[in-house]
Scaffold this active site. Structure first.
Site, PDB file in Angstrom:
ATOM      1  CB  SER A 145     -21.127 -35.076 -44.050  1.00 36.35           C
ATOM      2  OG  SER A 145     -20.970 -34.846 -45.435  1.00 36.35           O
ATOM      3  CE1 TYR A 158     -26.346 -33.297 -43.052  1.00 32.88           C
ATOM      4  CE2 TYR A 158     -24.470 -33.645 -44.508  1.00 32.88           C
ATOM      5  CZ  TYR A 158     -25.322 -34.105 -43.526  1.00 32.88           C
ATOM      6  OH  TYR A 158     -25.151 -35.371 -43.011  1.00 32.88           O
TER       7      TYR A 158
END
Length: 240
Positions: A145, A158
């Site tokens: 990501s 995350y």
């Protein structure tokens, strides 16, 4: 070029029950690979398997919950008993966790996120390293990501897990590059229409971002064209 450029390849796709994982599994099977589908929900994996067979491809489902301590070992034992090698491994399984300030992170949830997004990934690399090395050209692609390299507020949990995952995969790639034919790459799928995206951006119009099939197409193209260890790219738009 043959219309099945990945024929006779054995591919393992984690998180293959939906989203990018499911789309990638279908795309790889369409290119000729036999795809092993892993995920927690057997029913969802069966739907992906049916979609693959309906298109003339082949697949095997392997329901597994990577949060279980012995899950990776059981999966590796089962697959090594059936196949001698693994040509492709797509590390896609991950969990978002709760978006929030670092000061409010729940330690128990953080442990779960790190277990799936980092510890399980390290275990998969270790468990399948022998099978990858036995392949003529073992290839590993990890999904990351943008927040791994560009931290932003409320994405600490995350983002930290994906940053750690990137380091693990890059280190593994560097370690095996000169002693095997295994190569690794990292793909940032960018804004993609997935359940995780919807959870992170609940007010976003799903039609405003690309479908997971675009990312799957790029991953498949990359595996067909091949790459050197250390390859990194972000998928920004539809693949022609």
């Amino acid at each position: 070029m043959t219309d099945k450029p990945l024929a006779d390849r054995i591919a393992l796709v984690t998180g293959a029950s939906r989203g990018i994982g499911a789309a990638t599994a279908i795309a790889l099977a369409g290119a000729g690979a036999h795809v092993i589908l892993t995920g927690r929900t057997a029913g969802a994996l069966e739907e992906v398997e049916d979609a693959i067979y309906a298109r003339g491809g082949s697949a095997t489902i392997a329901p597994v919950d990577f949060l279980e301590s012995d899950a990776v070992a059981r999966l590796a034992l089962a697959l090594s008993g059936r196949w001698d090698r693994l040509d492709i491994m797509v590390l896609n399984a991950a969990m978002l966790g709760t978006l929030g300030a670092v000061a409010t992170i729940d330690p128990k949830e953080l442990a779960r996120v790190m277990t799936l997004n980092v510890s399980a990934q390290a275990a998969l690399l270790a468990a399948f390293d022998p099978m990858l090395r036995r392949a003529p050209a073992g290839r590993v692609i990890g999904l990351t990501s943008a927040v791994a390299g560009n931290p932003r507020a409320y994405w600490g949990e995350y983002g930290a897990s994906k940053a750690a995952f990137e380091v693990l995969l890059r280190c593994y790639g560097a370690e095996v590059a000169n002693i095997s034919r295994v190569r690794t790459a990292i793909i940032d799928p960018g804004a993609t229409r997935t359940a995780m995206r919807a959870a992170a951006y609940p007010g976003e119009d799903p039609a405003s971002v690309k479908p997971p099939e675009d990312v799957a197409a790029r991953i498949t193209q990359l595996l067909i064209a091949d790459f050197e260890t250390g390859h990194f790219e972000r998928v920004e738009r539809a693949i022609a």
